[in-house]
Design a protein around this motif. Structure first.
Motif, mmCIF file in Angstrom:
data_model
loop_
_atom_site.group_PDB
_atom_site.id
_atom_site.type_symbol
_atom_site.label_atom_id
_atom_site.label_comp_id
_atom_site.label_asym_id
_atom_site.label_seq_id
_atom_site.Cartn_x
_atom_site.Cartn_y
_atom_site.Cartn_z
ATOM 1 N N ALA A 36 0.826 -1.202 0.000
ATOM 2 C CA ALA A 36 0.000 0.000 0.000
ATOM 3 C C ALA A 36 0.864 1.256 0.000
ATOM 4 C CB ALA A 36 -0.918 -0.008 1.216
ATOM 5 N N SER A 37 1.947 1.232 0.772
ATOM 6 C CA SER A 37 2.852 2.378 0.830
ATOM 7 C C SER A 37 3.448 2.672 -0.541
ATOM 8 C CB SER A 37 3.963 2.106 1.843
ATOM 9 O OG SER A 37 4.851 3.191 1.933
ATOM 10 N N ALA A 38 3.862 1.620 -1.239
ATOM 11 C CA ALA A 38 4.435 1.793 -2.571
ATOM 12 C C ALA A 38 3.402 2.336 -3.555
ATOM 13 C CB ALA A 38 4.999 0.468 -3.074
ATOM 14 N N GLU A 39 2.171 1.861 -3.443
ATOM 15 C CA GLU A 39 1.114 2.350 -4.327
ATOM 16 C C GLU A 39 0.810 3.826 -4.065
ATOM 17 O OE1 GLU A 39 -0.119 0.893 -6.861
ATOM 18 O OE2 GLU A 39 0.618 -1.170 -6.555
ATOM 19 N N LEU A 40 0.851 4.228 -2.806
ATOM 20 C CA LEU A 40 0.625 5.637 -2.460
ATOM 21 C C LEU A 40 1.754 6.514 -2.990
ATOM 22 C CD1 LEU A 40 -0.685 5.094 1.157
ATOM 23 C CD2 LEU A 40 -1.966 6.222 -0.682
ATOM 24 N N ARG A 41 2.969 6.011 -2.932
ATOM 25 C CA ARG A 41 4.101 6.754 -3.492
ATOM 26 C C ARG A 41 3.894 6.991 -4.978
ATOM 27 N NH1 ARG A 41 8.893 3.087 -3.310
ATOM 28 N NH2 ARG A 41 7.690 2.186 -5.015
ATOM 29 N N ASP A 42 3.456 5.959 -5.682
ATOM 30 C CA ASP A 42 3.209 6.107 -7.121
ATOM 31 C C ASP A 42 2.032 7.044 -7.382
ATOM 32 O OD1 ASP A 42 5.276 4.338 -7.517
ATOM 33 O OD2 ASP A 42 3.985 2.610 -7.941
ATOM 34 N N ALA A 43 1.012 6.973 -6.527
ATOM 35 C CA ALA A 43 -0.167 7.826 -6.715
ATOM 36 C C ALA A 43 0.192 9.295 -6.592
ATOM 37 C CB ALA A 43 -1.247 7.452 -5.704
ATOM 38 N N LEU A 44 1.165 9.605 -5.762
ATOM 39 C CA LEU A 44 1.562 11.003 -5.574
ATOM 40 C C LEU A 44 2.248 11.582 -6.805
ATOM 41 C CD1 LEU A 44 2.903 11.192 -1.909
ATOM 42 C CD2 LEU A 44 0.739 12.012 -2.809
ATOM 43 N N ASN A 45 2.669 10.734 -7.718
ATOM 44 C CA ASN A 45 3.282 11.216 -8.952
ATOM 45 C C ASN A 45 2.251 11.611 -10.002
ATOM 46 O OD1 ASN A 45 5.986 10.889 -8.128
ATOM 47 N ND2 ASN A 45 5.908 8.698 -8.575
ATOM 48 N N ALA A 46 0.983 11.280 -9.764
ATOM 49 C CA ALA A 46 -0.077 11.612 -10.729
ATOM 50 C C ALA A 46 -0.370 13.110 -10.663
ATOM 51 C CB ALA A 46 -1.334 10.812 -10.421
ATOM 52 N N SER A 47 -0.474 13.729 -11.820
ATOM 53 C CA SER A 47 -0.635 15.183 -11.877
ATOM 54 C C SER A 47 -1.928 15.648 -11.226
ATOM 55 C CB SER A 47 -0.577 15.656 -13.326
ATOM 56 O OG SER A 47 -1.594 15.012 -14.103
ATOM 57 N N ASP A 48 -3.020 14.889 -11.383
ATOM 58 C CA ASP A 48 -4.280 15.342 -10.794
ATOM 59 C C ASP A 48 -4.258 15.239 -9.275
ATOM 60 O OD1 ASP A 48 -4.230 12.587 -10.987
ATOM 61 O OD2 ASP A 48 -6.395 12.383 -11.224
ATOM 62 N N VAL A 49 -3.558 14.236 -8.738
ATOM 63 C CA VAL A 49 -3.425 14.113 -7.287
ATOM 64 C C VAL A 49 -2.619 15.284 -6.739
ATOM 65 C CG1 VAL A 49 -2.454 12.741 -5.396
ATOM 66 C CG2 VAL A 49 -3.683 11.613 -7.265
ATOM 67 N N ARG A 50 -1.522 15.594 -7.403
ATOM 68 C CA ARG A 50 -0.680 16.704 -6.955
ATOM 69 C C ARG A 50 -1.419 18.032 -7.053
ATOM 70 N NH1 ARG A 50 4.529 14.736 -6.399
ATOM 71 N NH2 ARG A 50 5.493 16.795 -6.388
ATOM 72 N N ALA A 51 -2.206 18.193 -8.105
ATOM 73 C CA ALA A 51 -2.977 19.429 -8.272
ATOM 74 C C ALA A 51 -4.023 19.571 -7.172
ATOM 75 C CB ALA A 51 -3.644 19.451 -9.647
ATOM 76 N N THR A 52 -4.680 18.466 -6.820
ATOM 77 C CA THR A 52 -5.676 18.508 -5.750
ATOM 78 C C THR A 52 -5.031 18.827 -4.413
ATOM 79 O OG1 THR A 52 -7.055 16.889 -6.911
ATOM 80 C CG2 THR A 52 -7.477 17.191 -4.572
ATOM 81 N N LEU A 53 -3.870 18.248 -4.158
ATOM 82 C CA LEU A 53 -3.148 18.540 -2.930
ATOM 83 C C LEU A 53 -2.827 20.027 -2.832
ATOM 84 C CD1 LEU A 53 -0.683 15.519 -2.770
ATOM 85 C CD2 LEU A 53 -2.212 16.209 -0.925
ATOM 86 N N ARG A 54 -2.263 20.569 -3.870
ATOM 87 C CA ARG A 54 -1.834 21.971 -3.835
ATOM 88 C C ARG A 54 -3.021 22.920 -3.766
ATOM 89 N NH1 ARG A 54 2.717 20.163 -7.684
ATOM 90 N NH2 ARG A 54 4.492 20.070 -6.259
ATOM 91 N N ALA A 55 -4.133 22.543 -4.397
ATOM 92 C CA ALA A 55 -5.329 23.386 -4.329
ATOM 93 C C ALA A 55 -5.842 23.494 -2.894
ATOM 94 C CB ALA A 55 -6.428 22.819 -5.228
ATOM 95 N N GLY A 56 -5.579 22.471 -2.088
ATOM 96 C CA GLY A 56 -6.003 22.484 -0.695
ATOM 97 C C GLY A 56 -4.965 23.033 0.259
ATOM 98 N N GLY A 57 -3.830 23.486 -0.274
ATOM 99 C CA GLY A 57 -2.769 24.016 0.576
ATOM 100 C C GLY A 57 -1.785 22.981 1.065
ATOM 101 N N PHE A 58 -1.906 21.738 0.569
ATOM 102 C CA PHE A 58 -1.001 20.665 0.963
ATOM 103 C C PHE A 58 0.204 20.623 0.031
ATOM 104 C CE2 PHE A 58 -5.315 19.219 2.027
ATOM 105 C CZ PHE A 58 -5.175 18.976 3.388
ATOM 106 N N GLU A 59 1.301 20.128 0.550
ATOM 107 C CA GLU A 59 2.490 19.906 -0.260
ATOM 108 C C GLU A 59 2.732 18.400 -0.349
ATOM 109 O OE1 GLU A 59 5.754 22.163 1.302
ATOM 110 O OE2 GLU A 59 4.692 24.072 1.130
ATOM 111 N N PRO A 60 2.761 17.833 -1.560
ATOM 112 C CA PRO A 60 2.979 16.391 -1.691
ATOM 113 C C PRO A 60 4.308 15.984 -1.054
ATOM 114 C CG PRO A 60 2.334 17.366 -3.790
ATOM 115 C CD PRO A 60 2.630 18.502 -2.863
ATOM 116 N N GLU A 61 4.260 14.990 -0.199
ATOM 117 C CA GLU A 61 5.485 14.504 0.443
ATOM 118 C C GLU A 61 5.259 13.081 0.919
ATOM 119 O OE1 GLU A 61 8.537 15.519 4.128
ATOM 120 O OE2 GLU A 61 7.268 17.103 3.306
ATOM 121 N N TRP A 62 5.893 12.138 0.249
ATOM 122 C CA TRP A 62 5.741 10.736 0.621
ATOM 123 C C TRP A 62 6.765 10.383 1.684
ATOM 124 C CZ3 TRP A 62 9.015 6.428 0.189
ATOM 125 C CH2 TRP A 62 8.386 5.182 0.415
ATOM 126 N N GLY A 63 6.333 9.599 2.658
ATOM 127 C CA GLY A 63 7.232 9.086 3.678
ATOM 128 C C GLY A 63 6.933 7.623 3.913
#
Length: 320
Positions: free
Chosen positions: A262-289
């Motif tokens: 699941a962790s690996a899948e979430l890391r890959d999901a964060l590379n998707a442009s729409d996910v990153r755009a949604t994060l930034r629109a909400g004031g979040f900064e994408p950061e996988w740990g």
């Protein structure tokens, strides 16, 4: 003794068996927020991307009841088979210090991965002669009746940060809490609140128009939302070098191979442009740990912020 050479392979077989066919049914992403909000939007963007990656339906279940505790309780009691996930933020580990909780966030959950951070900006009414954090502190100490500090309600991330600010720097000014960042910022623009802690989307228009002045931002590095704004640490404040985290949890007994997948899948999901755009629109900064790194952050912040809650004697009544 030739069988010893096959031991690593034999030990690996249970992990492979657990992963075989996983996920075997739809995934369930539980969110401690109402439908239509920023957190819900983030969950739906992640769910959509995970569904594409895994080929399994991924549903979002919004459970805001009990100050979000209904979501945690549901996941804590779910089967530990890797199909029920909880998306939460730093307040997950502070809520039990504010009111009785039906679970222990450290004992009953497995941190899977961090997916984002949420920096908060310290903003002031630009009409005031306050050009820096030092100016704000000096004014608050010299004229406490002329300064107040605003945040969202008791227990919210912005409230905890504001509470730390006024306590650690001996600012004897009223602390005003309002429901929702939009209303909070409007009060600053109207001159009724001197300063507030809020995420960038709520402050962006006021900052762009010159009505708000951004004095600093939480976190260890400047935010890409406003790179000219110093960190609060750069501005002279110690102890504000971490932003809120957002991450995914599973029930505590979930097998590690499943949480690692699941962790690996979430890391890959964060590379998707729409996910990153949604994060930034909400004031979040994408950061996988990864799980271990995320678990350390969870434990560290549980100690840090629960200590603040107890020192400030903060308590939530069931009506809040």
């Amino acid at each position: 003794m030739a069988w010893l050479g096959a031991l690593p392979v034999a030990l690996a077989l249970p992990a492979r068996a657990e992963l075989l066919g996983y996920p075997s049914r739809p995934l369930h992403l539980v969110v401690p927020a109402a439908e239509g909000g920023v957190f819900d939007a983030l969950a739906r963007a992640l769910a959509s991307q995970l569904q594409q990656q895994l080929g399994r339906l991924t549903s979002v279940d919004d459970r805001p009841a009990g100050n979000g505790m209904a979501a945690g309780e549901m996941v804590a009691r779910a089967p530990s088979d890797g199909h029920t996930w909880l998306l939460h933020q730093t307040t997950f580990v502070t809520q039990p210090a504010l009111e009785p909780a039906p679970y222990d966030p450290l004992r009953d959950f497995l941190p899977v991965a961090m997916v984002a951070t949420l920096p908060l900006f310290l903003a002031v009414d630009a009409r005031l002669p306050i050009g820096s954090v030092a100016d704000l502190i000096a004014r608050a100490r010299a004229e406490p009746a002329s300064v107040n500090c605003g945040s969202e309600p008791l227990g919210a991330w912005s409230h905890l940060v504001a509470e730390q600010f006024v306590r650690e720097y001996a600012i004897h000014a009223p602390h005003v809490t309002l429901k929702g960042e939009a209303g909070l910022v409007q009060q600053v623009l109207a001159g009724r609140i001197t300063a507030c802690f809020a995420a960038f989307p709520s402050l962006s228009m006021g900052a762009a128009s010159g009505q708000l002045r951004l004095l600093g931002v939480t976190g260890s590095a400047r935010s890409p939302f406003a790179p000219d704004v110093p960190t609060l640490r750069e501005a002279g404040l110690a102890g504000f070098d971490r932003s809120a985290w957002v991450g995914v949890f599973m029930p505590a007994r979930t097998p590690k191979p499943l949480s690692a997948r699941a962790s690996a899948e979430l890391r890959d999901a964060l590379n998707a442009s729409d996910v990153r755009a949604t994060l930034r629109a909400g004031g979040f900064e994408p950061e996988w740990g990864a799980s271990d790194t995320f678990a350390q952050a969870v434990r560290r912040d549980a100690v840090r912020w629960q200590t603040l809650v107890h020192q400030a004697d903060l308590r939530l009544s069931r009506g809040e």
